[in-house]
Structures are given as C-alpha cells and as structure tokens.
Design a protein around this motif. Structure first.
Motif, PDB file in Angstrom:
ATOM      1  N   GLY A 247       0.818  -1.214   0.000  1.00 13.63           N
ATOM      2  CA  GLY A 247       0.000   0.000   0.000  1.00 13.63           C
ATOM      3  C   GLY A 247       0.846   1.257   0.000  1.00 13.63           C
ATOM      4  O   GLY A 247       0.317   2.366  -0.005  1.00 13.63           O
ATOM      5  N   GLY A 248       2.167   1.099  -0.006  1.00 15.38           N
ATOM      6  CA  GLY A 248       3.059   2.257   0.010  1.00 15.38           C
ATOM      7  C   GLY A 248       3.495   2.611   1.415  1.00 15.38           C
ATOM      8  O   GLY A 248       3.054   2.012   2.395  1.00 15.38           O
ATOM      9  N   ILE A 249       4.380   3.582   1.502  1.00 16.54           N
ATOM     10  CA  ILE A 249       4.838   4.098   2.793  1.00 16.54           C
ATOM     11  C   ILE A 249       4.655   5.615   2.786  1.00 16.54           C
ATOM     12  O   ILE A 249       5.214   6.278   1.899  1.00 16.54           O
ATOM     13  CB  ILE A 249       6.319   3.748   3.051  1.00 16.54           C
ATOM     14  N   PRO A 250       3.899   6.155   3.720  1.00 18.09           N
ATOM     15  CA  PRO A 250       3.089   5.446   4.712  1.00 18.09           C
ATOM     16  C   PRO A 250       1.897   4.750   4.060  1.00 18.09           C
ATOM     17  O   PRO A 250       1.543   5.080   2.928  1.00 18.09           O
ATOM     18  CB  PRO A 250       2.638   6.570   5.640  1.00 18.09           C
ATOM     19  N   GLU A 251       1.302   3.837   4.792  1.00 19.80           N
ATOM     20  CA  GLU A 251       0.215   3.020   4.232  1.00 19.80           C
ATOM     21  C   GLU A 251      -0.962   3.878   3.756  1.00 19.80           C
ATOM     22  O   GLU A 251      -1.600   3.554   2.773  1.00 19.80           O
ATOM     23  CB  GLU A 251      -0.254   2.033   5.305  1.00 19.80           C
ATOM     24  N   ASN A 252      -1.201   4.965   4.468  1.00 20.41           N
ATOM     25  CA  ASN A 252      -2.361   5.816   4.117  1.00 20.41           C
ATOM     26  C   ASN A 252      -1.909   7.113   3.438  1.00 20.41           C
ATOM     27  O   ASN A 252      -2.464   8.178   3.677  1.00 20.41           O
ATOM     28  CB  ASN A 252      -3.175   6.141   5.370  1.00 20.41           C
ATOM     29  N   TRP A 253      -0.911   7.004   2.574  1.00 18.50           N
ATOM     30  CA  TRP A 253      -0.351   8.208   1.952  1.00 18.50           C
ATOM     31  C   TRP A 253      -1.384   8.967   1.136  1.00 18.50           C
ATOM     32  O   TRP A 253      -1.240  10.183   0.916  1.00 18.50           O
ATOM     33  CB  TRP A 253       0.854   7.845   1.084  1.00 18.50           C
ATOM     34  N   GLU A 254      -2.440   8.270   0.698  1.00 19.88           N
ATOM     35  CA  GLU A 254      -3.430   8.944  -0.140  1.00 19.88           C
ATOM     36  C   GLU A 254      -4.180  10.037   0.622  1.00 19.88           C
ATOM     37  O   GLU A 254      -4.730  10.961   0.012  1.00 19.88           O
ATOM     38  CB  GLU A 254      -4.406   7.941  -0.761  1.00 19.88           C
ATOM     39  N   SER A 255      -4.210   9.918   1.976  1.00 19.34           N
ATOM     40  CA  SER A 255      -4.888  10.945   2.770  1.00 19.34           C
ATOM     41  C   SER A 255      -4.046  12.220   2.825  1.00 19.34           C
ATOM     42  O   SER A 255      -4.584  13.315   3.004  1.00 19.34           O
ATOM     43  CB  SER A 255      -5.134  10.448   4.187  1.00 19.34           C
ATOM     44  N   LEU A 256      -2.735  12.069   2.703  1.00 19.95           N
ATOM     45  CA  LEU A 256      -1.843  13.220   2.727  1.00 19.95           C
ATOM     46  C   LEU A 256      -0.720  12.972   1.713  1.00 19.95           C
ATOM     47  O   LEU A 256       0.362  12.474   2.063  1.00 19.95           O
ATOM     48  CB  LEU A 256      -1.261  13.402   4.145  1.00 19.95           C
ATOM     49  N   PRO A 257      -0.983  13.252   0.436  1.00 17.31           N
ATOM     50  CA  PRO A 257      -0.029  12.877  -0.617  1.00 17.31           C
ATOM     51  C   PRO A 257       1.379  13.422  -0.406  1.00 17.31           C
ATOM     52  O   PRO A 257       2.358  12.794  -0.814  1.00 17.31           O
ATOM     53  CB  PRO A 257      -0.668  13.458  -1.882  1.00 17.31           C
ATOM     54  N   SER A 258       1.498  14.561   0.274  1.00 12.04           N
ATOM     55  CA  SER A 258       2.841  15.127   0.459  1.00 12.04           C
ATOM     56  C   SER A 258       3.698  14.268   1.378  1.00 12.04           C
ATOM     57  O   SER A 258       4.911  14.412   1.434  1.00 12.04           O
ATOM     58  CB  SER A 258       2.729  16.548   1.011  1.00 12.04           C
ATOM     59  N   SER A 259       3.045  13.306   2.104  1.00  5.79           N
ATOM     60  CA  SER A 259       3.808  12.438   3.014  1.00  5.79           C
ATOM     61  C   SER A 259       4.382  11.222   2.289  1.00  5.79           C
ATOM     62  O   SER A 259       5.078  10.413   2.898  1.00  5.79           O
ATOM     63  CB  SER A 259       2.894  11.965   4.145  1.00  5.79           C
ATOM     64  N   LEU A 260       4.095  11.078   1.013  1.00  5.44           N
ATOM     65  CA  LEU A 260       4.473   9.856   0.283  1.00  5.44           C
ATOM     66  C   LEU A 260       5.990   9.648   0.265  1.00  5.44           C
ATOM     67  O   LEU A 260       6.755  10.524  -0.134  1.00  5.44           O
ATOM     68  CB  LEU A 260       3.951   9.941  -1.162  1.00  5.44           C
ATOM     69  N   LYS A 261       6.410   8.461   0.711  1.00  4.93           N
ATOM     70  CA  LYS A 261       7.833   8.089   0.669  1.00  4.93           C
ATOM     71  C   LYS A 261       8.069   7.000  -0.376  1.00  4.93           C
ATOM     72  O   LYS A 261       9.007   7.069  -1.150  1.00  4.93           O
ATOM     73  CB  LYS A 261       8.292   7.580   2.047  1.00  4.93           C
ATOM     74  N   VAL A 262       7.221   5.967  -0.348  1.00  4.83           N
ATOM     75  CA  VAL A 262       7.317   4.890  -1.338  1.00  4.83           C
ATOM     76  C   VAL A 262       5.922   4.629  -1.892  1.00  4.83           C
ATOM     77  O   VAL A 262       4.976   4.457  -1.124  1.00  4.83           O
ATOM     78  CB  VAL A 262       7.882   3.596  -0.709  1.00  4.83           C
TER      79      VAL A 262
END
Lengths: 428, 387
Positions: free
Chosen positions: B60-75
C-alpha cells in the motif's frame, strides 16, 4: 630437414582450434544474458492468477460447484477466468485435490500430453494454494442405524448405498457400544441414522450420542465422532418433562436439552413439550401433503430431479419444531410445508445444521470439533414410504434425501484440498 | 640452410594467423562487452518494470495511508483491501496530471524513484470474456457497445474452418478485420478497446480488453506518454481484481408505497476529493423506464435536478466542474459527517423499485466505470518503462 608442410603442422591446428573456440564463444553469447527471468514472470503470473481468482470469488464458486457435483460448471468458471487472467501463449493445468484423487482438472484447450508439454517447456512455474471446507463425496460410509420396527428396517435397507457398510440395532447397549467403538475395533460409524426412534432412551444413551455428536480434541491423527440424521418420532419419543428438570438441572444442560440443540431445536423449558408439537390428520397436516424444497443450493438438495416430496400426512404424524435462535446462523431450512390452518406459519420440513466449530491444527496433530453436522426430517418418512399410498413415488424421493443427508452429515467431509496451477510457455 | 627464416613464407603465415587471432579476439571482446552492456541495460529496465509492478500491487506504500496526505508519500504502493485502491489510483492520477506534475516536489520524486525516472506509464486494464462457443454448428452474432465503442462480432462455421469478423466503431472511425482458419488468433484494436478472437480448433473465444486508466508524468486527455519513440521499452503486467470506483452511499429498493415520499440520502465528500474524483448518481431501476425517479442535489424542492427515465447516470461533478444541477457539491469539513445529500422521489407501482448509488470514480474516467463501481472486475496493471 625441410620445413615444407607447415600449414598442416600441429601449431597451425592449434591456432585454428583456438580461433574456432573464439568464434563458437561469440555465437553462444545470445542465451547467457538473462537466466531465469522468464520463469520469474511466469511464476508471478501464476500467483497473480490464483490470487485474482480468490479475490473475485471464483475459487469459492468453483468449490461450491464441486460440492454440488456441478463439475462441468466448476471447470467452465475456472477455465474462462484463467484464460482471461493469464497471457496468451501460456498453457495451464488447474487442479483441485490431490493427484491421486483429483476433483477437478482443467486445461487451457486440451489435456493431451500435458505432462510432456509441461516437462519440455523452456519456462514453467507452479503455484499452489490450499483451500478448506470441501466436501468429498463419500463412497465407503460406515452408518450406524437405529431401527426398531419393520418399516424402519426396510427404509434403512433402501437408503444404504452399495459400498456403504452399516450396523443396525434396536438395543440401547449395543447402540452405545458401537458409538464408543467397543464392538468392532475396525468399524466406527461415520454417521448415525435415526429414521424413527420409538423408544424412550436412557440418559446414558442420550449422553453417549451427544458425546459422539459433540466436540472432540484428538491427537495422533485419528478422528472420532460424526454427524447424525434423524426423523420421525426420534426427538418426540425421548422428550422429558421440562418442569422436573427445572428443579434439578436446567433443561438445556440435560442430555435431552443438548440432544435437541444438536439438531438446532430450542429446548424450551416453559413448554410442556419442549420445542416440539406433534400433529396429524386432516386440517392439521400440511397443505397438499407435499414438502417443498425451498433451498436448492445445498449439497443435500442440489441437482435433484424433484422439488416436492409427497407425504401421507393424514395417516402419519409430523412435528413442528421450534428452532433455536442461538443456532440460527448455522441452520438452513431446505424443505418447508405450507400450513393450511395459518398461512403465516411455514413449517420446516428438512433442517440441516452446519458444524458450529470445525478447527484443525494439523501442525500439532490436533483436531477440534464442536457440534458436528446434523439433519432433521419433521416426518415419519420411513412409515410413509413403506405405505403404498403414493405408488412408490415418495419412497424414492425420501430415500434420495436421506442418502444425501447421510453423505453430508458424515465425518468423511471437510478436508483441506490443494489447488494447483501449472503454467508453461507453449512452444518453449 | 635456415638463414633468413624471418622472411620466409612460413613466418609470414604464422604472423598473419597471430594477427588475425589477436584482431578477432579484440573484436570478440568488443562484442562481448557491447552485448553484456545491452543485456544488463535491458535486464535492469525489465527489472525496474517488474519490481515496480510488484511493489504497486503487493504494497500500500509508505506510509500506508499516503493517499490521505499525498505530500507524506515516501514509497509508492497502490494495494487496497481488494485489489488496487481506487483512492490511491485517483491521487496518483491527479499527481501525474500535467498541471500538477512538478519534479521538485517530494511526493513526485518518490514516484520517480520507483520507476527510475520520468519515463514510465501505468495502464489499468480490464479484460473479460465476451463469448466462448463450440466450433460445431457455430453461427453467432454479437452487437453491443463496450466502453463507448460499438462492437460487432460474427462467428461462423464454414465446414473445415471458422470465419470470424470483428468490427469496431467509434466517432466515425471504423476498424474491421476478418480471419478464416482452423486455429488462429486475431486482434482488433480501437482505443480504449481491444477485441481478441482465438480459435483453437474446438472452440472460438472472444475477449475484450479496455484501458480504464492511463497514467504518465504530465498526462492529459488525448496525449501520449512517448514510449513509442524509444528503442528500449520494458513492460510488466500483473493480473488482479479491480474495482472501478467507490460507492459513497446507496439505498436499495426505493418504491412508491402510499405516496411518493421524499427520501434523503446523505453522503460524504472529504476535503480535496472534488478535485480527485468525478461524482455520479447512478440509478439501477427494476425495469428499463420505471419507476419514475426525481433527484435533487443538496436541496429538496423546486424542479428536480435529474429525472429518470431521461437518463440513469447523472454527473454531479465531472472534470473538476459542477454538473447540471443547481447546487454544487461541497467538500467542507462537517466533523467527518456527511456534507452533501440527495433527495429522491419515486413514483410508480409498489412492484417497481430503484436502487440509487452515489459513486466516485477517478477524475476524467469513462462514465461507464460508474455503472460498474459495485463489481469486482478481472483486470491487470501494466507498468511500462523506457530509456
């Protein structure tokens, strides 16, 4: 010494050999680039396909079809979805069950020489899933029958299929001994058949039967216990006075209360006949004297050539059962009667109860079972079938239903079944 | 006598052979080097595509709920509860939109890291069986519309062989092909639809494949990612079940009983979601033009915003714009409670009913997706990378 003939000397031969090796090396450069990469793709494709089948509910559907003996439909669903999910040019073999007992075998196009194509394929992969709750059709059931009159014995003899073994008795001590496996060490019942028990059993008999139907923790790989199919007077003739029980043990803790619960019936302590009403005769019996099969998706009722079963309700009793609200999630009503007296009430004619808990811990060699499967008919089908009132039509239908119930309720049922998907590149 | 041997023919031949061997060895070394470099390059490209696809469908990516805060997307990862997460897809699609694609942003860099740069394209496809028939006595015609493309399929048994005709039509463009034979495979494509006919001698199967979403850096409707111009392209494809949209609320079996009572169906549009999704009201009636259904959006009186049987798919928000209704949708925070509502009025007999769904599909998707939002479709994720 003359030096002529140098071209054919050993040195020249060696030089030519070295060059040939170099040329051959260049020619062979092609394949060493990506060893095993195609295999990786193929393996991931196979796993994806199995996961997608699970995700879309196709695996569940295939197993349901197999449980209902709809092998062709199971094969169609598996094949069409796998062709959709796997890339063109990839051959596959999809199997359910072990190799020595395959329940389903499906290929992309044909099965001819699949092993040769699989073994000769340049790239191939195998993905394996394990699924549970699968019913294996039972070919060699061991059935313990309680039959205490000629009609019961005759009906039981009609129900027992070729290949099944049975022990029939109307003596409580023998019945208990069979349930406790004290008579023949190599014969243990898979299922108990009680078409119409007209005897008031002792509490010990009821307790032993409850133990057989109740939970088991077994180590060492041997299972004990099994399900039961009952009908006719069985529950009625064994009823206890609930008021006496109330002062001693609450009825739901008594052997009889537990026995009722085994079949999904509520042991109501406030009724004089706990959970059961017995009726017979015109005006009380069922409308049209036919039981209608209302759930045709169950193992017991699927694919039958009939949906209504005649019954001589004016001559023989039938029983109105009050089902237990606690066990309702595990109960399914397969057959119903329309009540002509009160249109708002429909009587369950054939009730089946799923196993309430069925846990296996194979890695510790432990099997935990809690309340095995049961099926309950609300009629004296043996007596009605024996009677020639319907020219034998009802007999075959009741016999078929009883056979299906015995197969379904037997302990030879839930097995882990492997699902395997072999994939390979055709022409590789 | 052996004097002057250096200049003899023997010596000349020996030297020639040695020179030839040396030069050939050099050539071989060059070829080995070039081919190894090509192979490593090709292998690494395929590996990038394959590993990216693996990461997208398995995590689901890192963090798992990155879709709630796209700027937090790492992976980057797209996996959801069942198959791909529609919300994650919608956010990624929005992130890659030409107006939003900015390589200086950290979340965009996280996306680029997964694909090794900006040369990537993601395609989400659905593939399904249209029909599969036995060759024996085959005479079959199919005429339908799939994903906005008119589809005509004709299958015939001509004795020893089979004739298959496929005709696709969209907006005046027609693609048509016919194939005759015992075993063959024929592909006819008119974006976004591809129809494949496979005859194996015993049966003829017709499959369709449609591109539901196409995502690449700086995508826009009608554009192209540019992979066609690259000499080196790697594609990885993963099969998976797909949902095409999110159902935000629904009511089943709305009927006209004593009188056509209005019914209120609340639903929530979270902050930021109006830009991410297209929002639809989907009606699923019991018969093709019954029962009559009026729909109001965020109001409960006046002329209805939408009316069935005129249509059964109503866009409330499409391409970032309000639909034809009077009141717009709102994404204002209401403490997590529904912030929009529909008013429904059903008129007809009590035997007729309608199911009403509020559906969100990723922005600028085909409206057809809204109809299928409650289904699990057999699909695939295709990752394409190139140099």
């Amino acid at each position: 010494m003359r030096e002529r003939g140098f071209v054919f000397s050993l040195d020249a031969c060696l030089a030519v050999l070295v060059m040939m090796i170099a040329v051959a090396g260049v020619a062979r450069l092609e394949p060493w680039g990506r060893p095993g990469y195609g295999y990786l793709k193929l393996e991931r494709g196979a796993w994806d396909a199995l996961n997608a089948l699970d995700g879309m509910g196709v695996t569940r559907y295939v197993i349901d079809c197999l449980n209902n003996k709809q092998t062709a439909e199971a094969g169609r669903a598996a094949r069409e979805n796998l062709i959709t999910l796997l890339p063109p040019g990839v051959g596959f073999r999809y199997t359910v069950g072990t190799e020595d007992n395959l329940l389903l075998e499906v290929y992309r196009d044909n099965s001819e020489n699949w092993r040769g194509r699989w073994e000769n394929a340049g790239e191939r992969a195998l993905a394996l899933h394990l699924t549970c709750e699968f019913i294996r059709t039972v070919e060699n059931l061991d059935v313990l029958v309680w039959a205490d009159d000629d009609q019961d014995r005759w009906f039981a003899s009609q129900v027992i299929k070729p290949g099944w073994t049975y022990r029939m008795t109307d003596e409580e001590n023998t019945f208990v001994a069979y349930l406790e496996n004290r008579v023949e060490p190599n014969w243990y019942p898979d299922v108990v058949f009680l078409p119409d028990v007209s005897v008031y059993w002792s509490d010990n008999t009821l307790s032993t039967l409850n133990n057989y139907l109740m939970w088991k923790i077994v180590t060492g790989g041997r299972e004990v216990g099994g399900g039961a199919v009952a009908g006719g007077d069985t529950l009625w003739s064994n009823r206890r006075d609930p008021w006496t029980r109330l002062w001693g043990i609450p009825i739901w803790l008594s052997p009889y209360g537990q026995f009722l619960l085994m079949f999904g019936i509520s042991p109501n302590p406030f009724s004089s006949d706990p959970g059961i009403v017995r009726l017979m005769g015109s005006g009380y019996g069922p409308y049209g004297e036919r039981m209608e099969l209302v759930d045709l998706t169950h193992y017991v009722t699927t694919g039958l050539p009939f949906t209504e079963v005649p019954y001589q309700g004016d001559t023989y009793y039938q029983y109105v059962y009050e089902t237990s609200p606690i066990l309702r999630p595990w109960l399914r009503t397969l057959g119903r009667w329309e009540n002509c007296e009160n249109e708002n009430i429909t009587w369950p004619g054939l009730l089946v109860r799923e196993a309430a808990v069925n846990l296996g811990l194979p890695w510790f060699g432990i099997t935990l079972r809690f309340m095995e499967r049961t099926a309950l008919f609300n009629v004296r089908m043996a007596q009605s079938s024996y009677d020639s009132g319907f020219d034998g039509v009802e007999r075959e239908e009741w016999v078929t239903l009883a056979q299906r119930c015995l197969e379904w309720a037997s302990r030879q049922k839930a097995e882990l079944q492997p699902i395997a998907l072999y994939v390979w590149r055709e022409g590789g | 006598m052996s004097r002057g041997q250096v200049l003899t023919l023997d010596m000349f031949l020996a030297l020639s052979l040695t020179a030839l061997l040396l030069s050939y060895s050099g050539l071989v070394m060059g070829m080995v080097h070039t081919r190894a470099r090509e192979e490593v390059s090709r292998y690494s490209l395929e590996r990038v595509a394959s590993d990216a696809a693996e990461a997208l469908v398995r995590t689901g990516g890192i963090p798992e709920n990155w879709e709630s805060l796209p700027s937090s997307l790492k992976v980057l990862g797209l996996s959801g509860d069942s198959g791909l997460s529609v919300k994650k897809l919608a956010v990624l699609r929005d992130l890659c939109r030409s107006e939003n694609w900015d390589p200086s942003r950290e979340e965009v860099q996280a996306v680029m890291r997964l694909f090794g740069g900006q040369n990537f394209e993601l395609r989400i496809l659905t593939r399904n069986l249209l029909v599969r028939k036995d060759v024996k006595g085959l005479s079959y015609t199919l005429q339908t519309t799939l994903w906005g493309v008119g589809v005509y399929v004709r299958l015939e048994n001509l004795g020893p062989v089979v004739r298959a005709t496929v005709r696709l039509e969209r907006g005046g463009t027609v693609k048509s092909e016919t194939e005759v034979g015992g075993t063959f495979s024929m592909v006819v494509s008119l974006p976004p639809l591809t129809v494949e006919v496979v005859a194996d001698g015993k049966t003829v199967g017709v499959w369709y494949e449609a591109v539901i979403w196409d995502i690449w850096p700086g995508w826009n409707l009608g554009g192209s990612s540019g992979w066609e111009n690259s000499p080196e392209v790697a594609v990885a494809r993963r099969s998976l079940p797909l949902t095409s949209g999110e159902i935000r609320n629904m009511v089943e079996n709305r009927r006209h009983y004593a009188r056509p009572d209005p019914y209120t169906l609340p639903f929530l549009v979270k902050p930021g979601e109006l830009g991410l999704f297209d929002w639809y009201v989907v009606l699923s009636p019991s018969s093709p033009n019954k029962p009559t259904t009026d729909v109001w959006v965020n109001r409960s009186g006046g002329n209805p915003d939408f009316h069935f049987p005129w249509d059964n798919l109503f866009p409330m928000w499409y391409h970032g714009q309000k639909g034809s209704q009077q009141q717009p949708l709102t994404e204002e925070d209401n403490g997590g409670n529904p912030n929009n509502y529909l008013t429904l009025k059903v008129t007809g007999s009590k035997w007729e009913y309608v199911d009403v769904l509020v559906v969100a599909v990723p922005r600028c998707s085909s409206p057809e997706l809204a109809y299928q939002a409650d289904l699990l479709l057999p699909g695939a994720l295709e990752v394409r990378v190139w140099r």
